[in-house]
Write a protein that holds these residues in place. Structure first.
Motif: not given
Length: 286
Positions: A122-142
């Motif tokens: 969803p759009g940026a909010g108070e959980n934006a940082a927590a939601l961004r972490f798995p995305v960056e983890l996926a980028r690292l593994e790829r």
């Protein structure tokens, strides 16, 4: 396998029907309906019934999706542990349905998974940082997967590397990044977390780290994947070098992007370049 007029259906039509039926979002029943609408063949015309039982399309469809799910699980082992099996499978199946495999190699299947996860948030909010972490983890593994498969430096003739000053003065061999090098600019210390998490059992995973910007280089050295934390100027230097810039231009780009004085940066680079070569980040252009 005949069409509505009793004629044998062309092989291409049958293949298109199966692809639609097995990859459509919603499972086999929805897939068969879409395949019939798009390709003019009913499930009964394509699949033979076994002793009057319903045609077992779901066996083919479930098996197909399950195989692709297993590929994504293998490509993203730490992300799967972080998300948990059920949540990972939910997003993986949605990704498979949205982006069915269209390559002769299953290695290409997970190439867009990180972007898919980012787009599903969803759009940026108070959980934006927590939601961004798995995305960056996926980028690292790829990036690790890409570094493992890309052409590396292993088969190049080994040469005596000049010292950093000789490189900066343009003497000796031309410097290039390793073909398998992957560079990441991240907002979490994902590399350090990955090292801990990949060895931890699922029930004892470390807590996700707090946000902290950083830069990571992933490469392959003697057939082993390695990860290196970079200072900002080192990241921008390698980025410029990967774009084909000569070393003097790399220094200028790195100084400008990192906000450092160029003469100070050059002094650091003179010591760092041989270490970068020894780590497999850069090499001589043969």
């Amino acid at each position: 396998m005949h069409d509505a007029d009793g004629k044998a259906a062309p092989l291409a039509q049958l293949q298109a029907w199966f692809l639609t039926a097995m990859t459509a979002p919603g499972g086999a029943a929805r897939g068969a309906q879409l395949a019939s609408e798009r390709h003019g063949l009913t499930q009964e015309q394509v699949l033979k019934r076994a002793r009057g039982a319903p045609a077992p399309l779901h066996i083919h469809a479930d098996g197909y999706v399950q195989r692709l799910l297993e590929c994504l699980q293998a490509d993203y082992p730490v992300l799967r542990k972080v998300m948990g099996d059920a949540l990972f499978a939910f997003f993986a199946r949605a990704y498979i349905w949205r982006h069915p495999s269209a390559s002769p190699t299953l290695y290409d299947l997970g190439g867009g998974f990180a972007d898919f996860l980012a787009a599903s948030q969803p759009g940026a909010g108070e959980n934006a940082a927590a939601l961004r972490f798995p995305v960056e983890l996926a980028r690292l593994e790829r990036a690790r997967s890409e570094a493992g498969r890309a052409r590396g430096l292993e088969k190049r003739a080994r040469q005596a590397m000049p010292d950093g000053l000789a490189w900066l003065l343009g003497e000796g061999t031309q410097v290039v990044v390793a073909p398998c090098l992957r560079l990441l600019a991240l907002s979490f210390p994902v590399a350090a977390f990955w090292q801990q998490a990949q060895a931890a059992p699922s029930e004892a995973m470390p807590a996700p780290p707090e946000p902290a910007p950083g830069y990571v280089a992933i490469t392959r050295l003697r057939y082993r994947i390695t990860m290196h934390d970079l200072q900002p100027w080192q990241y921008f230097w390698l980025q410029a070098l990967a774009g084909g810039a000569p070393l003097p231009a790399c220094a200028q780009a790195a100084a400008q992007a990192s906000g450092r004085a160029q003469d100070e940066l050059l002094a650091d680079a003179m010591l760092w370049l041989p270490m970068a070569a020894a780590a497999g980040l850069i090499g001589a252009d043969c």
